[in-house]
Every structure is written in structure tokens, then in C-alpha cells.
Design a protein around this motif. Structure first.
Motif, PDB file in Angstrom:
ATOM      1  N   ALA A  84      22.165  16.231  22.980  1.00 18.65           N
ATOM      2  CA  ALA A  84      20.938  15.722  22.369  1.00 18.65           C
ATOM      3  C   ALA A  84      19.707  16.322  23.049  1.00 18.65           C
ATOM      4  O   ALA A  84      18.786  16.820  22.382  1.00 18.65           O
ATOM      5  CB  ALA A  84      20.896  14.197  22.426  1.00 18.65           C
ATOM      6  N   ASP A  85      19.679  16.286  24.387  1.00 18.53           N
ATOM      7  CA  ASP A  85      18.543  16.863  25.116  1.00 18.53           C
ATOM      8  C   ASP A  85      18.478  18.374  24.927  1.00 18.53           C
ATOM      9  O   ASP A  85      17.388  18.944  24.809  1.00 18.53           O
ATOM     10  CB  ASP A  85      18.654  16.541  26.608  1.00 18.53           C
ATOM     11  CG  ASP A  85      18.358  15.087  26.916  1.00 18.53           C
ATOM     12  OD1 ASP A  85      17.699  14.424  26.092  1.00 18.53           O
ATOM     13  OD2 ASP A  85      18.791  14.604  27.979  1.00 18.53           O
ATOM     14  N   LEU A  86      19.632  19.018  24.888  1.00 18.21           N
ATOM     15  CA  LEU A  86      19.654  20.463  24.710  1.00 18.21           C
ATOM     16  C   LEU A  86      19.112  20.854  23.345  1.00 18.21           C
ATOM     17  O   LEU A  86      18.337  21.820  23.228  1.00 18.21           O
ATOM     18  CB  LEU A  86      21.078  20.988  24.891  1.00 18.21           C
ATOM     19  CG  LEU A  86      21.290  22.492  24.704  1.00 18.21           C
ATOM     20  CD1 LEU A  86      20.377  23.305  25.604  1.00 18.21           C
ATOM     21  CD2 LEU A  86      22.755  22.847  24.966  1.00 18.21           C
ATOM     22  N   ARG A  87      19.478  20.133  22.313  1.00 10.52           N
ATOM     23  CA  ARG A  87      18.969  20.448  20.970  1.00 10.52           C
ATOM     24  C   ARG A  87      17.442  20.313  20.916  1.00 10.52           C
ATOM     25  O   ARG A  87      16.765  21.094  20.247  1.00 10.52           O
ATOM     26  CB  ARG A  87      19.624  19.550  19.924  1.00 10.52           C
ATOM     27  CG  ARG A  87      21.085  19.877  19.672  1.00 10.52           C
ATOM     28  CD  ARG A  87      21.653  19.050  18.526  1.00 10.52           C
ATOM     29  NE  ARG A  87      23.098  19.196  18.418  1.00 10.52           N
ATOM     30  CZ  ARG A  87      23.709  20.222  17.840  1.00 10.52           C
ATOM     31  NH1 ARG A  87      22.988  21.186  17.303  1.00 10.52           N
ATOM     32  NH2 ARG A  87      25.025  20.271  17.789  1.00 10.52           N
ATOM     33  N   ASP A  95      15.450  30.390  15.387  1.00 17.73           N
ATOM     34  CA  ASP A  95      16.845  30.788  15.138  1.00 17.73           C
ATOM     35  C   ASP A  95      17.774  30.502  16.312  1.00 17.73           C
ATOM     36  O   ASP A  95      18.711  31.257  16.572  1.00 17.73           O
ATOM     37  CB  ASP A  95      16.912  32.282  14.786  1.00 17.73           C
ATOM     38  CG  ASP A  95      16.057  32.636  13.585  1.00 17.73           C
ATOM     39  OD1 ASP A  95      16.050  31.841  12.632  1.00 17.73           O
ATOM     40  OD2 ASP A  95      15.405  33.686  13.607  1.00 17.73           O
ATOM     41  N   SER A  96      17.529  29.423  17.029  1.00 18.75           N
ATOM     42  CA  SER A  96      18.399  29.082  18.151  1.00 18.75           C
ATOM     43  C   SER A  96      19.718  28.514  17.643  1.00 18.75           C
ATOM     44  O   SER A  96      19.810  27.974  16.539  1.00 18.75           O
ATOM     45  CB  SER A  96      17.711  28.080  19.078  1.00 18.75           C
ATOM     46  OG  SER A  96      17.494  26.849  18.396  1.00 18.75           O
ATOM     47  N   GLN A  97      20.752  28.632  18.473  1.00 19.85           N
ATOM     48  CA  GLN A  97      22.062  28.114  18.117  1.00 19.85           C
ATOM     49  C   GLN A  97      22.714  27.477  19.328  1.00 19.85           C
ATOM     50  O   GLN A  97      22.551  27.956  20.449  1.00 19.85           O
ATOM     51  CB  GLN A  97      22.963  29.234  17.597  1.00 19.85           C
ATOM     52  CG  GLN A  97      22.466  29.865  16.310  1.00 19.85           C
ATOM     53  CD  GLN A  97      23.532  30.719  15.651  1.00 19.85           C
ATOM     54  OE1 GLN A  97      24.688  30.311  15.547  1.00 19.85           O
ATOM     55  NE2 GLN A  97      23.153  31.907  15.228  1.00 19.85           N
ATOM     56  N   LEU A  98      23.468  26.423  19.086  1.00 17.24           N
ATOM     57  CA  LEU A  98      24.251  25.768  20.122  1.00 17.24           C
ATOM     58  C   LEU A  98      25.717  25.959  19.808  1.00 17.24           C
ATOM     59  O   LEU A  98      26.178  25.620  18.715  1.00 17.24           O
ATOM     60  CB  LEU A  98      23.914  24.275  20.196  1.00 17.24           C
ATOM     61  CG  LEU A  98      24.846  23.392  21.034  1.00 17.24           C
ATOM     62  CD1 LEU A  98      24.913  23.872  22.469  1.00 17.24           C
ATOM     63  CD2 LEU A  98      24.411  21.931  20.961  1.00 17.24           C
TER      64      LEU A  98
END
Length: 248
Positions: A84-87, A95-98
Motif C-alpha cells: 500500500a505504501d509502495l503504491r 508508467d510505474s509498475q509493481l
């Protein structure tokens, strides 16, 4: 009333600020100190893709965004408690991706030692030294996580030059790099957390082994950004080591 009270106290040389303003000031000072440490390694580069391996809650993402605001980021983080914090941190990047996986040299499902101090979580078991400075680091539970090769995970994703790869995998650096040969061939900079003379995890490589691995791949060791001193004697035991492919 607050303004009158502050004016009265100021008249006798006292500065009263709300606690949140003090906290904001402390955060700003800490960020300024961080930026001064990292700027010499980054300001001459035009980093467009950041591969954040072991992204945790986005601490490195927030730091690197201040230096490379136009870069996109691909983050690897296996711990659900961090997502959650990372998102929220990744929302600042276009255009970030996890990718919700650990990394290694072969696809698998593995048991991770999830630390109460989440940045110290590892696929490796800790040694007796884990928790020496931060006792919560040694308090762990075992969870099952997927493991991917970085090259496989990025196979269909475009990587814009210049590429920066950051490894913060708590002793699993060599398998992570072995699964990222194609990615590292495209990289301009590698940031790797290293230990110099003590192993916090069983089988953890020390700086010399990581240095030799990256030197063989064409990278030059440029120095350390942030460093951690041992509380007991002040010796530098860990650091964020910077390696650059010169002449690229």
C-alpha cells in the motif's frame, strides 16, 4: 490568542512551533542531507528507467524521484504488508509498475524470513549479528513468496536509457544478479546495499564478492552514498555502493 502568545514568547527570545512543523522541518533537513550524498553520483546522468529491486515501502523511489523526476520505475517487492505504501510512492512516477515478487536466478516459490523491521526481510536466514543495532530486525516470521528472474519479468517491458538498477535484497545479491544478466547489460548504474566485514545473513556475500561480480560485468566502483556505522564502535559496516558503466 495563539498569535498573541507566540508574539509574547518571541519577545523574550522563545520560538514556539507546532509539533507538525518541527516534524516537517526534520524531514526536510533529512531529505536535504540525503540529496547532498546522492547528487554527485546522479547529477551527470539522465536516468530514464529505474529498476528498484527490494523496494520495500518506496524509500528509494521517493529519494530517486527528486533526482530523476522524469524516469519511470519498475519495483520488485514480495512483502504484501509493504504494497500500500509502495503504491503511493510509485504514483509519483509515470508508467510505474509493481512486481509483487522476490528475485533470484530461477523461478520458484520460496519461504521468506519476513522481519518485524521489514527492510531486513530476506530469503536467507539471519545470523546471530542480525538485530545487533536494531533488535526488531531479528524478529521474523516465515511467509511463502514467488521468486522470479529479473530478465524474465522485464522481457516484454521497454527500458528507456539510461537504466539504473538498485539491489536491496539482504544477502541475496548474487542470485539476483545472475537472474538479471540481460538487464545489467543495459544498465548504466547499479546501486547495491553491501556489508563490508560482517554477515547478517547466512551465505551473504560481502563487498569484495559483489565488487568482483560487477567489475566482471563492466562496472566501475564509484564510492558510497549513504553509510551505516556500527553503534558499538563506529566502524562502517554497511553502505549503498554505487557502480557505473563508464564511457557509455
Amino acid at each position: 490568542m495563539k498569535r498573541i502568545a507566540k508574539s509574547t514568547l518571541a519577545a523574550v527570545g522563545l520560538d514556539v512551533r507546532l509539533s507538525r512543523n518541527v516534524a516537517q522541518s526534520q524531514v526536510a533537513a533529512w531529505q536535504q542531507k540525503q540529496d547532498a550524498l546522492w547528487a554527485p553520483f546522479l547529477k551527470h546522468l539522465d536516468i530514464r528507467t529505474i529498476i528498484d529491486v527490494g523496494a520495500n515501502t518506496g524509500q528509494f523511489a521517493e529519494l530517486i524521484h527528486r533526482h530523476c523526476p522524469d524516469a519511470n520505475i519498475i519495483a520488485f517487492e514480495p512483502l504484501p504488508v509493504c504494497h500500500a505504501d509502495l503504491r503511493r510512492a510509485l504514483a509519483e512516477f509515470p508508467d510505474s509498475q509493481l512486481i509483487s515478487s522476490a528475485v533470484g536466478n530461477a523461478p520458484a516459490t520460496a519461504e521468506m524470513n519476513a522481519s518485524q523491521f521489514t527492510p531486513c526481510s530476506s530469503l536467507l536466514a539471519g545470523t546471530d549479528l542480525l538485530g545487533e543495532d536494531y533488535p526488531d530486525a531479528a524478529v521474523t516470521e516465515t511467509i511463502e513468496v514467488p521468486v522470479v528472474r529479473i530478465d524474465d519479468a522485464l522481457q516484454s517491458l521497454p527500458l528507456l536509457d539510461d537504466v539504473l538498477v538498485k539491489f536491496d535484497v539482504q544477502g541475496f545479491e548474487i542470485p539476483a544478479m545472475e537472474g538479471a544478466a540481460e538487464t545489467l547489460a543495459k544498465a548504466r548504474v547499479v546501486v547495491c546495499e553491501v556489508c563490508f566485514f560482517r554477515r547478517l545473513y547466512q551465505g551473504q556475500p560481502l563487498f569484495d564478492e559483489i565488487y568482483a561480480k560487477l567489475k566482471d560485468l563492466g562496472f566501475t566502483y564509484m564510492g558510497n552514498a549513504e553509510q551505516h556505522k556500527r553503534k558499538s564502535d563506529g566502524r562502517i559496516v554497511e553502505a549503498d555502493a554505487i557502480f557505473e558503466r563508464l564511457g557509455a
